[in-house]
Motif scaffolding. Sequence first.
Motif, PDB file in Angstrom:
ATOM      1  N   ALA A  99      -7.643  -1.422  -0.285  1.00  0.00           N
ATOM      2  CA  ALA A  99      -6.567  -1.125   0.660  1.00  0.00           C
ATOM      3  C   ALA A  99      -7.015  -1.360   2.097  1.00  0.00           C
ATOM      4  N   THR A 100      -8.221  -0.918   2.427  1.00  0.00           N
ATOM      5  CA  THR A 100      -8.724  -1.077   3.791  1.00  0.00           C
ATOM      6  C   THR A 100      -8.886  -2.544   4.153  1.00  0.00           C
ATOM      7  N   THR A 101      -9.466  -3.294   3.255  1.00  0.00           N
ATOM      8  CA  THR A 101      -9.671  -4.720   3.519  1.00  0.00           C
ATOM      9  C   THR A 101      -8.346  -5.424   3.771  1.00  0.00           C
ATOM     10  N   ARG A 102      -7.348  -5.093   2.979  1.00  0.00           N
ATOM     11  CA  ARG A 102      -6.059  -5.768   3.109  1.00  0.00           C
ATOM     12  C   ARG A 102      -5.410  -5.490   4.454  1.00  0.00           C
ATOM     13  N   ILE A 103      -5.424  -4.229   4.888  1.00  0.00           N
ATOM     14  CA  ILE A 103      -4.707  -3.932   6.141  1.00  0.00           C
ATOM     15  C   ILE A 103      -5.526  -4.326   7.368  1.00  0.00           C
ATOM     16  N   VAL A 137       8.958  11.482  11.520  1.00  0.00           N
ATOM     17  CA  VAL A 137       9.111  12.655  10.666  1.00  0.00           C
ATOM     18  C   VAL A 137       8.652  12.214   9.279  1.00  0.00           C
ATOM     19  N   GLN A 138       7.604  12.856   8.788  1.00  0.00           N
ATOM     20  CA  GLN A 138       6.884  12.324   7.636  1.00  0.00           C
ATOM     21  C   GLN A 138       6.730  13.376   6.544  1.00  0.00           C
ATOM     22  N   GLU A 139       6.753  12.930   5.312  1.00  0.00           N
ATOM     23  CA  GLU A 139       6.512  13.867   4.216  1.00  0.00           C
ATOM     24  C   GLU A 139       5.095  14.428   4.327  1.00  0.00           C
ATOM     25  N   TYR A 140       4.916  15.651   3.862  1.00  0.00           N
ATOM     26  CA  TYR A 140       3.613  16.297   3.916  1.00  0.00           C
ATOM     27  C   TYR A 140       2.820  15.869   2.686  1.00  0.00           C
ATOM     28  N   VAL A 141       1.759  15.128   2.907  1.00  0.00           N
ATOM     29  CA  VAL A 141       0.900  14.675   1.814  1.00  0.00           C
ATOM     30  C   VAL A 141      -0.352  15.532   1.807  1.00  0.00           C
ATOM     31  N   THR A 142      -0.537  16.282   0.754  1.00  0.00           N
ATOM     32  CA  THR A 142      -1.725  17.120   0.644  1.00  0.00           C
ATOM     33  C   THR A 142      -2.789  16.370  -0.154  1.00  0.00           C
ATOM     34  N   GLY A 143      -3.911  16.986  -0.321  1.00  0.00           N
ATOM     35  CA  GLY A 143      -4.959  16.377  -1.130  1.00  0.00           C
ATOM     36  C   GLY A 143      -6.189  16.018  -0.317  1.00  0.00           C
ATOM     37  N   ARG A 144      -7.189  15.586  -1.014  1.00  0.00           N
ATOM     38  CA  ARG A 144      -8.490  15.267  -0.437  1.00  0.00           C
ATOM     39  C   ARG A 144      -8.359  14.194   0.643  1.00  0.00           C
ATOM     40  N   ARG A 145      -9.017  14.427   1.770  1.00  0.00           N
ATOM     41  CA  ARG A 145      -8.987  13.473   2.870  1.00  0.00           C
ATOM     42  C   ARG A 145     -10.248  12.617   2.817  1.00  0.00           C
ATOM     43  N   GLU A 146     -10.058  11.340   2.551  1.00  0.00           N
ATOM     44  CA  GLU A 146     -11.166  10.393   2.518  1.00  0.00           C
ATOM     45  C   GLU A 146     -10.929   9.319   3.575  1.00  0.00           C
ATOM     46  N   LEU A 194       0.839  -1.193   0.000  1.00  0.00           N
ATOM     47  CA  LEU A 194       0.000   0.000   0.000  1.00  0.00           C
ATOM     48  C   LEU A 194       0.877   1.248   0.000  1.00  0.00           C
ATOM     49  N   ARG A 195       0.353   2.314  -0.561  1.00  0.00           N
ATOM     50  CA  ARG A 195       1.091   3.576  -0.584  1.00  0.00           C
ATOM     51  C   ARG A 195       1.025   4.233   0.787  1.00  0.00           C
ATOM     52  N   VAL A 196       2.178   4.650   1.302  1.00  0.00           N
ATOM     53  CA  VAL A 196       2.257   5.321   2.609  1.00  0.00           C
ATOM     54  C   VAL A 196       3.184   6.523   2.467  1.00  0.00           C
ATOM     55  N   ASP A 255      -1.149  13.851  -5.507  1.00  0.00           N
ATOM     56  CA  ASP A 255      -1.304  14.665  -6.717  1.00  0.00           C
ATOM     57  C   ASP A 255      -1.793  13.859  -7.907  1.00  0.00           C
ATOM     58  N   THR A 256      -1.572  12.557  -7.891  1.00  0.00           N
ATOM     59  CA  THR A 256      -2.009  11.712  -9.008  1.00  0.00           C
ATOM     60  C   THR A 256      -3.378  11.086  -8.745  1.00  0.00           C
ATOM     61  N   GLY A 257      -3.956  11.390  -7.579  1.00  0.00           N
ATOM     62  CA  GLY A 257      -5.256  10.831  -7.244  1.00  0.00           C
ATOM     63  C   GLY A 257      -5.203   9.483  -6.564  1.00  0.00           C
ATOM     64  N   GLN A 258      -3.986   8.994  -6.291  1.00  0.00           N
ATOM     65  CA  GLN A 258      -3.845   7.701  -5.642  1.00  0.00           C
ATOM     66  C   GLN A 258      -4.006   7.840  -4.122  1.00  0.00           C
ATOM     67  N   PRO A 259      -4.638   6.837  -3.467  1.00  0.00           N
ATOM     68  CA  PRO A 259      -4.811   6.930  -2.013  1.00  0.00           C
ATOM     69  C   PRO A 259      -3.515   6.611  -1.272  1.00  0.00           C
ATOM     70  N   VAL A 260      -3.216   7.425  -0.269  1.00  0.00           N
ATOM     71  CA  VAL A 260      -2.061   7.209   0.596  1.00  0.00           C
ATOM     72  C   VAL A 260      -2.600   6.960   2.003  1.00  0.00           C
ATOM     73  N   LEU A 261      -2.280   5.814   2.578  1.00  0.00           N
ATOM     74  CA  LEU A 261      -2.773   5.487   3.914  1.00  0.00           C
ATOM     75  C   LEU A 261      -2.112   6.379   4.951  1.00  0.00           C
ATOM     76  N   MET A 262      -2.925   6.966   5.831  1.00  0.00           N
ATOM     77  CA  MET A 262      -2.398   7.830   6.875  1.00  0.00           C
ATOM     78  C   MET A 262      -2.399   7.139   8.239  1.00  0.00           C
ATOM     79  N   GLU A 263      -3.534   6.541   8.623  1.00  0.00           N
ATOM     80  CA  GLU A 263      -3.580   5.880   9.923  1.00  0.00           C
ATOM     81  C   GLU A 263      -4.863   5.075  10.072  1.00  0.00           C
ATOM     82  N   ILE A 264      -4.894   4.260  11.120  1.00  0.00           N
ATOM     83  CA  ILE A 264      -6.091   3.523  11.515  1.00  0.00           C
ATOM     84  C   ILE A 264      -6.474   3.977  12.923  1.00  0.00           C
TER      85      ILE A 264
END
Length: 388
Positions: free
Chosen positions: A239-243, A185-194, A114-116, A261-270
């Motif tokens: 992605a959710t089902t897998r984790i 210490v994490q890269e700043y990921v912007t974009g829509r929060r779903e 998964l993308r993180v 930026d490409t519209g791909q989901p990046v997992l932030m947390e559970i």
Amino acid sequence: MARALGRAGLSVALVETEDESPPIPSFHSSFVTSRTVLPSIRMRSDQFGEAVLDLLERQPTTVLIPALDASIAALRPHRGRIEARTSLALASEAGLCVANDKTKTLALAEGLGLRVPRSTIIDRLSDVVDALAHTGLPAVIKPAQSWVWGDDSGSRLLAREVMDEREAVAVSNDMFEAGSATVSVQEYVTGRREALYVFYADGTIWAEFGLVAHRMSPVLGGYGVLRESIPVPDDLRVATTRIIEAADVEGVSEVEFRRDDTGQPVLMEINARLPGTLELATRAGVNFPQYLWNWGSGVPLKCFEGSYKVGVRLRYLYGDIQWLQENIRRRGRPESVRPAKALGMFSSEFFRGDAYDYVDVHDLRPAIVAAARTVPGSLRRVQKYRAK
């Protein structure tokens, strides 16, 4: 939660702590049959756990549902004794160890493909600068766990964005001093929060719900003060089902993503608990508290059938006022908008006919209590801001 369970014909007893004074608006719901205030979690966590055990002796219950990071952290050391008295609707210790530790969550997700976010885990201030070389600036500083215990008290730590090395060192130092053994210490990921809410048990996802957070307070990864129900996106479902299955996190979880930026989901947390924005799901038609009660009480589970309402918007007015004030205070920082634009966005919501947290014509007391606190609380924040 109280309304969702009360409308299902269940007796609902709410427990609050001395930390919340006065008690939360839900305490005033007509669906609540019993209200108890227990010792502080922040200052006396052991006393809180013992008080819960004593309450279970005096007031037996079928299912106990912890709703906050603090209460979960305070009750876990007493888990065996609690489960000897009642059913605890909470993920297993193994599941919680993964879900409640952001570093373990992201490590597992990355192993699943998964993308993180790009991250570096540090346990001393001297490593902050090297970590920033990997992630770049601006960056995000996150504690490994949201609720931590210090020498004298417990506290909830939130992710914070940093614009330079000085800020990164100061924020990291604050988290270490609060009791966090490591920070990310994490890269700043912007974009829509779903996000997806899921109920998982016995190897099956029985219910799911999708939402987008249009505004949050704090602006970076805080509470969704304006959110909307959406159809469950296929990529988030996969992605959710897998984790969730890999971590075996039973119960209700909120799985948060950002679209890059490409519209791909990046997992932030559970978040392995009932989310604070739960009311949106129940209004849209998915009763997650009922699933928890059924699971805890041994009632056979059934998959959610049909569909929930899409396009339901829910606004937490006091939180949205905080969002507006943050944007005035945070000029030029990531995800902030110009004050004039923020004011326009805030004001326009009054003409959309959105629903509001706590407001229910059949149970008005929580809304009245919330409104009585919103105005004075907002005035205090404005006065504090002007005084600076």
